[in-house]
Write a protein that holds these residues in place. Structure first.
Motif, mmCIF file in Angstrom:
data_model
loop_
_atom_site.group_PDB
_atom_site.id
_atom_site.type_symbol
_atom_site.label_atom_id
_atom_site.label_comp_id
_atom_site.label_asym_id
_atom_site.label_seq_id
_atom_site.Cartn_x
_atom_site.Cartn_y
_atom_site.Cartn_z
ATOM 1 N N PRO A 1 60.550 -8.711 15.508
ATOM 2 C CA PRO A 1 61.911 -8.239 15.244
ATOM 3 C C PRO A 1 62.345 -8.615 13.843
ATOM 4 O O PRO A 1 61.735 -9.495 13.204
ATOM 5 C CB PRO A 1 62.737 -8.981 16.305
ATOM 6 C CG PRO A 1 61.947 -10.210 16.601
ATOM 7 C CD PRO A 1 60.509 -9.817 16.466
ATOM 8 N N PRO A 2 63.395 -7.978 13.315
ATOM 9 C CA PRO A 2 63.919 -8.363 12.001
ATOM 10 C C PRO A 2 64.338 -9.829 11.991
ATOM 11 O O PRO A 2 64.662 -10.401 13.031
ATOM 12 C CB PRO A 2 65.107 -7.422 11.808
ATOM 13 C CG PRO A 2 64.846 -6.274 12.728
ATOM 14 C CD PRO A 2 64.116 -6.834 13.897
ATOM 15 N N ARG A 3 64.344 -10.417 10.833
ATOM 16 C CA ARG A 3 64.716 -11.829 10.679
ATOM 17 C C ARG A 3 66.106 -12.068 11.269
ATOM 18 O O ARG A 3 67.052 -11.335 10.988
ATOM 19 C CB ARG A 3 64.679 -12.227 9.210
ATOM 20 C CG ARG A 3 64.957 -13.701 8.961
ATOM 21 C CD ARG A 3 64.842 -14.042 7.487
ATOM 22 N NE ARG A 3 65.139 -15.427 7.237
ATOM 23 C CZ ARG A 3 64.272 -16.420 7.357
ATOM 24 N NH1 ARG A 3 63.026 -16.155 7.723
ATOM 25 N NH2 ARG A 3 64.613 -17.675 7.110
ATOM 26 N N GLY A 4 66.211 -13.106 12.085
ATOM 27 C CA GLY A 4 67.489 -13.428 12.711
ATOM 28 C C GLY A 4 67.778 -12.635 13.967
ATOM 29 O O GLY A 4 68.828 -12.810 14.588
ATOM 30 N N ARG A 5 66.855 -11.740 14.361
ATOM 31 C CA ARG A 5 67.043 -10.932 15.557
ATOM 32 C C ARG A 5 65.975 -11.293 16.591
ATOM 33 O O ARG A 5 64.957 -11.927 16.265
ATOM 34 C CB ARG A 5 66.936 -9.441 15.235
ATOM 35 C CG ARG A 5 67.995 -8.931 14.271
ATOM 36 C CD ARG A 5 69.350 -8.843 14.926
ATOM 37 N NE ARG A 5 70.294 -8.066 14.119
ATOM 38 C CZ ARG A 5 71.555 -7.871 14.440
ATOM 39 N NH1 ARG A 5 72.039 -8.392 15.562
ATOM 40 N NH2 ARG A 5 72.358 -7.169 13.662
ATOM 41 N N PHE A 6 66.177 -10.830 17.836
ATOM 42 C CA PHE A 6 65.224 -11.127 18.909
ATOM 43 C C PHE A 6 64.782 -9.877 19.655
ATOM 44 O O PHE A 6 63.923 -9.957 20.522
ATOM 45 C CB PHE A 6 65.848 -12.136 19.890
ATOM 46 C CG PHE A 6 66.162 -13.453 19.250
ATOM 47 C CD1 PHE A 6 65.187 -14.427 19.117
ATOM 48 C CD2 PHE A 6 67.424 -13.711 18.725
ATOM 49 C CE1 PHE A 6 65.467 -15.634 18.505
ATOM 50 C CE2 PHE A 6 67.714 -14.908 18.116
ATOM 51 C CZ PHE A 6 66.729 -15.880 17.998
ATOM 52 N N LEU A 7 65.359 -8.731 19.312
ATOM 53 C CA LEU A 7 64.948 -7.472 19.920
ATOM 54 C C LEU A 7 64.129 -6.683 18.907
ATOM 55 O O LEU A 7 64.568 -6.455 17.775
ATOM 56 C CB LEU A 7 66.168 -6.649 20.355
ATOM 57 C CG LEU A 7 67.094 -7.293 21.393
ATOM 58 C CD1 LEU A 7 68.260 -6.362 21.710
ATOM 59 C CD2 LEU A 7 66.332 -7.641 22.665
ATOM 60 N N SER A 8 62.941 -6.251 19.328
ATOM 61 C CA SER A 8 62.095 -5.477 18.425
ATOM 62 C C SER A 8 62.715 -4.099 18.189
ATOM 63 O O SER A 8 63.524 -3.613 18.982
ATOM 64 C CB SER A 8 60.696 -5.316 19.020
ATOM 65 O OG SER A 8 60.713 -4.386 20.080
ATOM 66 N N THR A 9 62.313 -3.473 17.083
ATOM 67 C CA THR A 9 62.845 -2.145 16.776
ATOM 68 C C THR A 9 62.435 -1.136 17.844
ATOM 69 O O THR A 9 63.209 -0.202 18.151
ATOM 70 C CB THR A 9 62.332 -1.677 15.399
ATOM 71 O OG1 THR A 9 60.892 -1.751 15.385
ATOM 72 C CG2 THR A 9 62.898 -2.556 14.295
ATOM 73 N N LEU A 10 61.254 -1.299 18.454
ATOM 74 C CA LEU A 10 60.840 -0.409 19.530
ATOM 75 C C LEU A 10 61.754 -0.538 20.741
ATOM 76 O O LEU A 10 62.097 0.457 21.395
ATOM 77 C CB LEU A 10 59.392 -0.703 19.934
ATOM 78 C CG LEU A 10 58.318 -0.429 18.866
ATOM 79 C CD1 LEU A 10 56.951 -0.887 19.360
ATOM 80 C CD2 LEU A 10 58.291 1.056 18.532
ATOM 81 N N MET A 11 62.158 -1.769 21.043
ATOM 82 C CA MET A 11 63.077 -1.992 22.151
ATOM 83 C C MET A 11 64.439 -1.365 21.846
ATOM 84 O O MET A 11 65.040 -0.700 22.698
ATOM 85 C CB MET A 11 63.240 -3.502 22.416
ATOM 86 C CG MET A 11 64.179 -3.842 23.552
ATOM 87 S SD MET A 11 63.417 -3.629 25.173
ATOM 88 C CE MET A 11 62.418 -5.127 25.255
ATOM 89 N N VAL A 12 64.922 -1.567 20.620
ATOM 90 C CA VAL A 12 66.226 -1.025 20.226
ATOM 91 C C VAL A 12 66.213 0.501 20.297
ATOM 92 O O VAL A 12 67.147 1.129 20.814
ATOM 93 C CB VAL A 12 66.603 -1.513 18.815
ATOM 94 C CG1 VAL A 12 67.880 -0.821 18.334
ATOM 95 C CG2 VAL A 12 66.785 -3.029 18.814
ATOM 96 N N ASP A 13 65.136 1.106 19.798
ATOM 97 C CA ASP A 13 65.044 2.571 19.842
ATOM 98 C C ASP A 13 65.052 3.083 21.283
ATOM 99 O O ASP A 13 65.711 4.088 21.597
ATOM 100 C CB ASP A 13 63.764 3.033 19.145
ATOM 101 C CG ASP A 13 63.807 2.816 17.643
ATOM 102 O OD1 ASP A 13 64.923 2.600 17.111
ATOM 103 O OD2 ASP A 13 62.730 2.846 17.009
#
Length: 750
Positions: A420-432
């Motif tokens: 995931p982006p720095r400071g985040r815990f959800l991957s971009t695939l999960m967000v999408d």
């Protein structure tokens, strides 16, 4: 002075010349029942609930059987000598309540002997609701015969007298409403001497479930399973059936058919549920099937409700009771079936006081009383599967979902390749995936089995970690309340502005995600979404949980974020995506059951997706996608994973192929705990098929201010641990203030 001793309960009244004695078991931690004198004219039988003197006060107890019916490896011969009859104190009174049935008394003796607990402490789980007072009886009215001379017979009074002509007493409000008059008219007749009061007894708040009210339409494997369970109830003899079915396969509807048959046969049914919160949706499903709600038994029920349910179990007016593990100790009048729903759940194990597994003790109660027991789960425990594979339990399989729904598609997201982006815990695939789900008007769920904002708070300047002063545990940040809390004890402290070790200002930082932190991230990523958090810290009690579930069902929620309480059998028809934030959580450490627990939890969470017509999808964020648990979830092959687990445990006779018992030494000081643990280690039993591991510090070496040491007794399956433990404990004298707790069949190792 009352003293423990072997006694005899006579079925005939005592003679004045020969003082008779009865054994009375008190709900207290004594080693056995006490002898009391039976006063002239008082007839008592085993099971009667009585009041007796105890020291300078009175106590409520039960007239007990003199010889417990126990297998040889559980029986403990009494070494007490009877006390002289002239020194016995008399029973004070017999309470006007139903006696405890013989099968329940045998069950209490069995549980006490198996768990090495004082029998009175097991009895307390049955008797405590009664000791809080019985339901207050209401008063009703009957017409006086003959009516007083000169009674003024107004039309309203004539209506009331006509209603009472059938000889059935009625309460004031009921009588006034039925006659279409005011309560004042009833009171006027009372004042005139035309009505006299009679005791109605406690009101019965439990409706009568109708087995034919709304039976389900079942086909194929479901119909076969339902008929097999119906037949087991008709046979009215002991059996255990594992009802295994994928999530959404209709297990509840199927075992409800066993309940319907039990009701038709005139017997009571008990359903054990793993979560209080789950009872709300389960009760609604029960009401749709049977037309009324069942009786409910759990810790959040008020004292009045618990008293009524206790009495309803005892007199049979509560035909079906659904509740937590303690419902197993209710004094049922004619119990004919026990269902253990989600039998694999660890919450069925009581870890403090009398340590017992309600799933296993449900089987024992069924065996002692001779009725069937059903264990239902999509992910059965290895112990239950082993019993099914050896033929000790019947095994019914439901391989497909009900109504044509398909199992969700599972994908493991390798967080090493797509972090995931720095400071985040959800991957971009999960967000999408969540965005796409919300755009379709469907619901999504994020699961993280970790309460609070962050599991660890440390100082960036000196590395100090905020720890509980009373437990070997980090303090968990709860940012919404600005506190640090220990989840093992009640320690809470304000979130400090500076480091308590080096005094650096604004240096404390949260490490890792908790449910609150994921919620904060979700609000940033999905600002238009209606978010609901389901966590024991934030949802509240059973009523608040029921309202949350209803709002999800009404599609008033877009994104559900929850801890393990969202994994417990909920049916959300519009939920199509489940995302697990940290699928690896729970796989670390040396816990024997880590893999089994993780796959059960994640399989259950995944099962919330796609339970209706729309297909479901599950995304697992993992840093170890090659782990056997992740691979099993990916393939959907739960049974192969459990076979591999069994193959690993069998050579070393680990459960279910051997027996375990844990001894936990706890003391106020480390030296005292070490001294008693060393005594136990020095006197440890040995022999073929017997092994003792330890003593060693427990994983939580400090818990609630007490230092803890652990020893683990492991034996082959054919060797009973209770006689070994009794001899072993008899060779050790703990220091004052040091406690040795025994946990037979431990499922956790904290």
């Amino acid at each position: 002075m009352a003293t423990p001793s072997p006694s005899r309960v006579l079925d005939t009244p005592p003679t004045p010349e020969v003082p008779e004695r009865v054994a009375v078991l008190l709900p207290m931690p004594f080693p056995g029942p006490f002898d009391y004198k039976l006063p002239p004219g008082l007839v008592l039988h085993a099971g009667d609930i009585v009041t007796v003197p105890l020291g300078k006060r009175q106590a409520t107890g039960v007239v007990w059987d003199t010889t417990p019916h126990l297998p040889p490896d559980l029986a403990t011969p009494s070494t007490q000598s009877p006390i002289a009859a002239n020194r016995l104190r008399p029973v004070l009174s017999k309470l006007d309540v139903a006696p405890l049935p013989a099968e329940l008394r045998r069950f209490i003796d069995w549980v006490a002997a198996y768990t090495l607990s004082p029998p009175g402490m097991v009895l307390a789980m049955t008797l405590r609701p009664h000791m809080q007072g019985q339901p207050t009886p209401t008063m009703g009215w009957l017409a006086t015969t003959p009516l007083p001379a000169g009674l003024r017979a107004t039309p309203a009074r004539q209506k009331i007298l006509a209603l009472l002509a059938d000889g059935v007493p009625r309460a004031t409000t009921e009588l006034a409403q039925a006659a279409g008059t005011s309560p004042g008219v009833v009171r006027g007749l009372v004042d005139a001497g035309a009505l006299h009061a009679v005791r109605l007894g406690p009101a019965n708040p439990f409706g009568r479930p109708d087995p034919a009210y709304c039976p389900p339409v079942l086909e194929g494997a479901q119909q076969h399973a339902a008929e097999a369970l119906r037949q087991s109830v008709r046979d009215n003899r002991f059996s255990v059936t594992l009802l295994e079915g994928v999530t959404g396969s209709g297990k509840t509807e199927i075992y409800q058919e066993a309940i319907a048959t039990c009701l038709t046969e005139g017997r009571q049914a008990l359903v054990l549920l793993p979560e209080i919160a789950l009872s709300a949706q389960w009760v609604e499903r029960f009401a749709r099937r049977f037309g009324v709600r069942p009786a409910i038994w759990h810790s959040e029920a008020g004292q009045k409700t618990r008293r009524l349910t206790w009495a309803g179990a005892a007199d049979g007016s509560a035909p079906v009771i659904a509740g937590a593990r303690s419902a197993l100790f209710l004094p049922f009048h004619k119990l004919g079936l026990i269902i253990v729903d989600e039998e694999h759940e660890g919450v069925f194990k009581q870890e403090e006081g009398v340590t017992y597994n309600a799933r296993d003790m449900a089987v024992v109660r069924g065996r002692l009383a001779g009725f069937p027991v059903v264990l239902a789960s999509a992910t059965p425990s290895l112990e239950t599967l082993a019993n099914a594979h050896t033929g000790r339990y019947h095994h019914l399989m439901l391989p497909t979902r009900h109504g044509g729904a398909s199992m969700p598609e599972t994908t493991v997201l390798d967080m090493r390749e797509a972090p995931p982006p720095r400071g985040r815990f959800l991957s971009t695939l999960m967000v999408d995936a969540i965005n796409q789900t919300l755009e379709r008007g469907e619901q999504a769920m994020l699961f993280l089995n970790r309460r609070g904002y962050a599991p660890l708070t440390l100082c960036r300047a000196c590395g100090h970690r905020m720890e509980c002063p009373r437990c070997t545990a980090w303090l968990v940040e709860h940012r919404a309340r600005r506190i640090l809390a220990c989840h093992h004890c009640d320690h809470v402290e304000p979130l400090p502005e500076s480091c308590p070790a080096c005094s650096a200002e604004q240096s404390l930082t949260a490490i890792g995600p908790g449910i609150e932190r994921i919620t904060e991230e979700a609000h940033d990523l999905f600002p238009e979404a209606r978010v609901l958090v389901m966590s024991s810290d934030m949802t509240g009690g059973a009523a608040a949980t029921a309202e949350a579930v209803n709002s999800i069902s009404r599609q008033e929620v877009d994104l559900i974020i929850g801890t393990q309480m969202v994994a417990k059998g909920w049916h959300f028809p519009h939920l199509t995506l489940v995302g697990v934030v940290d699928a690896d959580l729970g796989l670390g450490g040396a816990d024997l059951r880590a893999g089994e627990r993780t796959i059960q939890l994640l399989h259950q969470v995944a099962g919330r997706a796609g339970r209706a017509s729309a297909p479901g999808r599950v995304l697992l964020q993992s840093y170890t996608p090659e782990h056997p648990v992740m691979q099993a979830l990916l393939s959907g092959d739960f049974n192969t994973f459990m076979e591999q687990e069994a193959a690993q445990r069998e050579p070393g006779f680990w459960p279910p192929y051997g027996r375990l018992a844990a001894l936990i030494v706890s003391a106020d000081t480390m030296a005292e705990a070490d001294a008693t643990a060393a005594q136990l280690g020095h006197n440890a039993p040995y022999g073929d098929g017997i092994e003792v591991l330890g003593p060693a510090p427990a994983p939580l070496a400090l818990l609630r201010g007490r230092h803890r040491r652990r020893l683990l007794l492991r034996t082959r399956r054919s060797i009973a641990v209770q006689p070994i433990l009794r001899r072993w404990l008899g060779m050790v004298t703990p220091a004052r203030g040091t406690r040795i707790d025994v946990d037979i069949d431990p499922i956790s190792f904290f």
